[in-house]
Motif scaffolding. Structure first.
Motif, PDB file in Angstrom:
ATOM      1  N   SER A  69      -7.285  18.644  52.006  1.00  0.00           N
ATOM      2  CA  SER A  69      -7.856  19.384  53.123  1.00  0.00           C
ATOM      3  C   SER A  69      -6.831  20.425  53.557  1.00  0.00           C
ATOM      4  O   SER A  69      -5.691  20.415  53.076  1.00  0.00           O
ATOM      5  CB  SER A  69      -8.218  18.456  54.280  1.00  0.00           C
ATOM      6  OG  SER A  69      -7.056  17.825  54.795  1.00  0.00           O
TER       7      SER A  69
ATOM      8  N   GLU B 283     -12.428  27.879  53.021  1.00  0.00           N
ATOM      9  CA  GLU B 283     -13.449  27.647  52.002  1.00  0.00           C
ATOM     10  C   GLU B 283     -12.852  26.858  50.855  1.00  0.00           C
ATOM     11  O   GLU B 283     -11.671  27.031  50.520  1.00  0.00           O
ATOM     12  CB  GLU B 283     -14.006  28.978  51.466  1.00  0.00           C
ATOM     13  CG  GLU B 283     -14.952  29.646  52.438  1.00  0.00           C
ATOM     14  CD  GLU B 283     -15.849  30.654  51.757  1.00  0.00           C
ATOM     15  OE1 GLU B 283     -16.359  31.542  52.478  1.00  0.00           O
ATOM     16  OE2 GLU B 283     -16.041  30.578  50.530  1.00  0.00           O
ATOM     17  N   LYS B 284     -13.661  26.025  50.241  1.00  0.00           N
ATOM     18  CA  LYS B 284     -13.211  25.252  49.097  1.00  0.00           C
ATOM     19  C   LYS B 284     -13.019  26.175  47.901  1.00  0.00           C
ATOM     20  O   LYS B 284     -13.777  27.126  47.687  1.00  0.00           O
ATOM     21  CB  LYS B 284     -14.236  24.176  48.750  1.00  0.00           C
ATOM     22  CG  LYS B 284     -14.374  23.110  49.817  1.00  0.00           C
ATOM     23  CD  LYS B 284     -15.411  22.081  49.419  1.00  0.00           C
ATOM     24  CE  LYS B 284     -15.552  21.011  50.500  1.00  0.00           C
ATOM     25  NZ  LYS B 284     -16.590  20.016  50.153  1.00  0.00           N
TER      26      LYS B 284
ATOM     27  N   PRO C 131     -11.107  21.103  45.250  1.00  0.00           N
ATOM     28  CA  PRO C 131     -10.753  20.670  46.599  1.00  0.00           C
ATOM     29  C   PRO C 131     -10.694  19.155  46.815  1.00  0.00           C
ATOM     30  O   PRO C 131     -10.190  18.698  47.843  1.00  0.00           O
ATOM     31  CB  PRO C 131     -11.898  21.252  47.428  1.00  0.00           C
ATOM     32  CG  PRO C 131     -13.059  21.221  46.487  1.00  0.00           C
ATOM     33  CD  PRO C 131     -12.491  21.524  45.120  1.00  0.00           C
ATOM     34  N   GLU C 132     -11.164  18.381  45.848  1.00  0.00           N
ATOM     35  CA  GLU C 132     -11.283  16.931  46.069  1.00  0.00           C
ATOM     36  C   GLU C 132      -9.916  16.310  46.316  1.00  0.00           C
ATOM     37  O   GLU C 132      -8.969  16.516  45.549  1.00  0.00           O
ATOM     38  CB  GLU C 132     -11.931  16.267  44.848  1.00  0.00           C
ATOM     39  CG  GLU C 132     -13.371  16.706  44.579  1.00  0.00           C
ATOM     40  CD  GLU C 132     -13.463  18.066  43.910  1.00  0.00           C
ATOM     41  OE1 GLU C 132     -14.534  18.684  43.981  1.00  0.00           O
ATOM     42  OE2 GLU C 132     -12.452  18.526  43.327  1.00  0.00           O
TER      43      GLU C 132
ATOM     44  N   TYR D 234      -7.942  25.525  47.956  1.00  0.00           N
ATOM     45  CA  TYR D 234      -8.620  26.005  49.167  1.00  0.00           C
ATOM     46  C   TYR D 234      -8.107  27.400  49.477  1.00  0.00           C
ATOM     47  O   TYR D 234      -6.992  27.765  49.101  1.00  0.00           O
ATOM     48  CB  TYR D 234      -8.288  25.113  50.381  1.00  0.00           C
ATOM     49  CG  TYR D 234      -9.252  24.004  50.670  1.00  0.00           C
ATOM     50  CD1 TYR D 234      -9.001  22.708  50.221  1.00  0.00           C
ATOM     51  CD2 TYR D 234     -10.400  24.225  51.423  1.00  0.00           C
ATOM     52  CE1 TYR D 234      -9.877  21.667  50.494  1.00  0.00           C
ATOM     53  CE2 TYR D 234     -11.282  23.190  51.709  1.00  0.00           C
ATOM     54  CZ  TYR D 234     -11.014  21.914  51.231  1.00  0.00           C
ATOM     55  OH  TYR D 234     -11.880  20.882  51.523  1.00  0.00           O
TER      56      TYR D 234
END
Lengths: 112, 112
Positions: A65, A56-57, A61-62, A47
């Motif tokens: 957060s 923003e990713k 990014p999975e 990120y």
């Protein structure tokens, strides 16, 4: 001299835990980044944030957060840690524009 | 899929030798090509960077060569020293991008 400080050098957590990695920079940089570094894969962007509360990713990014409530601090959150998130995590910051990224010394995270 | 391909994965040279690391890219929007040096236990640090309007740039014993038509660039370490032993990453970024795309890294060992 720019200083990017990551709160922990080593961290061991258990599968399923919520994990927080903290990063602080002291140069009033607008942009901040979280990478993970794995052998043979280089640095992969998770990120990034180009300003406070903006994010923003990146490429992977999975399972992650981020939070940026203050300009100097950028947090990476593993919502439910899994063993495949065992890695070296690097934070970086830079001033907007044609400026280089400055990296912290990394957090080596092990998920058991 | 990595946007910047880096080779070799590792190399060993004798003191005074010239290790050469090669990188290739496909995205013609890339216009900034930095190299980062990383010592064990430390984060990557910017070593030298080049833009496509020049074919070569030198900083001390480090030289970047850039071939725009071939979409390739390389790092040469002249008169290498044991203190140059580190992992080197090439990277690339477009002018309107915040993020860098990194190569997989090359571990250079300079033997005394």
């Amino acid at each position: 001299d720019v200083k990017v400080t990551q709160s922990s050098r080593y961290l061991v957590k258990r599968t399923g835990e919520k994990v927080f990695l903290e990063c602080v920079q002291d140069m009033d940089h607008e942009n901040m980044f979280w990478y993970r570094q794995d052998p043979g894969l280089g640095l992969r962007l998770i990120y990034f944030s180009y300003d406070v509360k903006m994010k923003e990713k990146g490429d992977i990014p999975e399972g992650y957060s981020v939070s940026r409530e203050k300009k100097e601090r950028f947090s990476l959150i593993l919502e439910s840690a899994s063993t495949n998130q065992t890695s070296m995590y690097l934070c970086a910051s830079r001033r907007t524009g044609d400026q280089p990224q400055h990296f912290g010394d990394g957090t080596r995270l092990s998920i058991l | 899929q990595q946007q910047v391909k880096q080779s070799p994965q590792s190399l060993i040279v004798q003191k005074g030798g010239i290790p050469i690391i090669n990188c290739a890219y496909e995205n013609t929007a890339f216009d900034y090509f930095p190299w980062y040096q990383q010592f064990p236990g430390k984060g990557p640090a910017l070593l030298i960077a080049i833009r496509p309007d020049v074919s070569e740039k030198k900083e001390g014993r480090f030289t970047i060569s850039f071939n725009k038509s071939a979409k390739q660039f390389s790092l040469h370490i002249m008169d290498s020293q044991p203190g140059d032993s580190a992992t080197y990453f090439c990277a690339a970024r477009g002018s309107n991008d915040y993020k860098l795309s990194f190569g997989a890294g090359t571990t250079v060992t300079v033997r005394a």
